[in-house]
Scaffold this motif. Sequence first.
Motif, mmCIF file in Angstrom:
data_model
loop_
_atom_site.group_PDB
_atom_site.id
_atom_site.type_symbol
_atom_site.label_atom_id
_atom_site.label_comp_id
_atom_site.label_asym_id
_atom_site.label_seq_id
_atom_site.Cartn_x
_atom_site.Cartn_y
_atom_site.Cartn_z
ATOM 1 N N ASP A 5 40.555 80.153 111.675
ATOM 2 C CA ASP A 5 40.126 80.932 112.707
ATOM 3 C C ASP A 5 40.009 80.108 113.859
ATOM 4 O OD1 ASP A 5 38.298 78.917 111.861
ATOM 5 O OD2 ASP A 5 36.555 80.154 112.235
ATOM 6 N N ARG A 6 40.548 78.848 113.674
ATOM 7 C CA ARG A 6 40.718 77.727 115.008
ATOM 8 C C ARG A 6 42.169 77.325 114.692
ATOM 9 N NH1 ARG A 6 35.419 74.356 114.533
ATOM 10 N NH2 ARG A 6 34.065 76.292 114.111
ATOM 11 N N LEU A 14 30.617 78.029 112.043
ATOM 12 C CA LEU A 14 30.662 78.587 113.087
ATOM 13 C C LEU A 14 30.341 77.432 114.008
ATOM 14 C CD1 LEU A 14 28.108 81.608 112.543
ATOM 15 C CD2 LEU A 14 30.611 81.789 112.963
ATOM 16 N N MET A 15 31.222 77.823 115.234
ATOM 17 C CA MET A 15 31.049 76.585 116.406
ATOM 18 C C MET A 15 29.839 76.877 117.203
ATOM 19 S SD MET A 15 34.740 77.718 118.169
ATOM 20 C CE MET A 15 35.012 76.313 119.077
ATOM 21 N N THR A 16 29.374 75.693 117.730
ATOM 22 C CA THR A 16 28.147 75.264 118.495
ATOM 23 C C THR A 16 28.448 76.020 119.726
ATOM 24 O OG1 THR A 16 28.801 73.424 118.882
ATOM 25 C CG2 THR A 16 27.476 73.499 117.022
ATOM 26 N N THR A 17 27.519 76.183 120.820
ATOM 27 C CA THR A 17 27.552 76.658 121.957
ATOM 28 C C THR A 17 28.352 75.691 122.833
ATOM 29 O OG1 THR A 17 25.452 77.652 121.926
ATOM 30 C CG2 THR A 17 26.293 77.120 124.169
ATOM 31 N N GLU A 38 30.413 73.506 121.573
ATOM 32 C CA GLU A 38 32.194 73.404 120.890
ATOM 33 C C GLU A 38 32.762 74.564 121.567
ATOM 34 O OE1 GLU A 38 31.658 71.334 116.541
ATOM 35 O OE2 GLU A 38 31.077 73.556 116.678
ATOM 36 N N TRP A 39 31.945 75.676 121.506
ATOM 37 C CA TRP A 39 32.730 76.920 122.118
ATOM 38 C C TRP A 39 33.037 76.632 123.696
ATOM 39 C CZ3 TRP A 39 32.635 80.580 126.058
ATOM 40 C CH2 TRP A 39 33.192 81.632 125.686
ATOM 41 N N ALA A 63 36.315 74.603 124.118
ATOM 42 C CA ALA A 63 37.304 74.982 123.636
ATOM 43 C C ALA A 63 37.662 76.137 124.646
ATOM 44 C CB ALA A 63 37.009 75.384 122.105
ATOM 45 N N TYR A 64 36.814 76.985 124.964
ATOM 46 C CA TYR A 64 37.337 78.282 125.323
ATOM 47 C C TYR A 64 37.065 78.433 127.023
ATOM 48 C CZ TYR A 64 38.218 79.731 120.915
ATOM 49 O OH TYR A 64 38.841 79.821 119.777
#
Length: 83
Positions: free
Chosen positions: A28-29, A69-72, A74-75, A78-79
């Motif tokens: 998923d990554r 799941l990604m933490t806030t 990490e998200w 990344a995005y």
Amino acid sequence: MKLIDLERRLAHVEAARSVTAPTRILTDRAIGDSAGDLEAADALANWRQWVAQGRATVGHGVLCIDRPLMTTGEWAVAYAAAD
């Protein structure tokens, strides 16, 4: 039913079940950096161990790597930085 009958049935089921080594990876990554390449190589080389540990699943020749799941934070890294 006797024990020998159950053993024969089990042998028949196990013989029909064919699990071959996966040839592709699905995550998923993205696996784009050198650390990701090493992780992908390790996953393909030790896929049975990864599946036994619950870190991946195999279906139709594809190794699906399950990640937490990604933490806030990490998200956001990344995005949000891509904008």
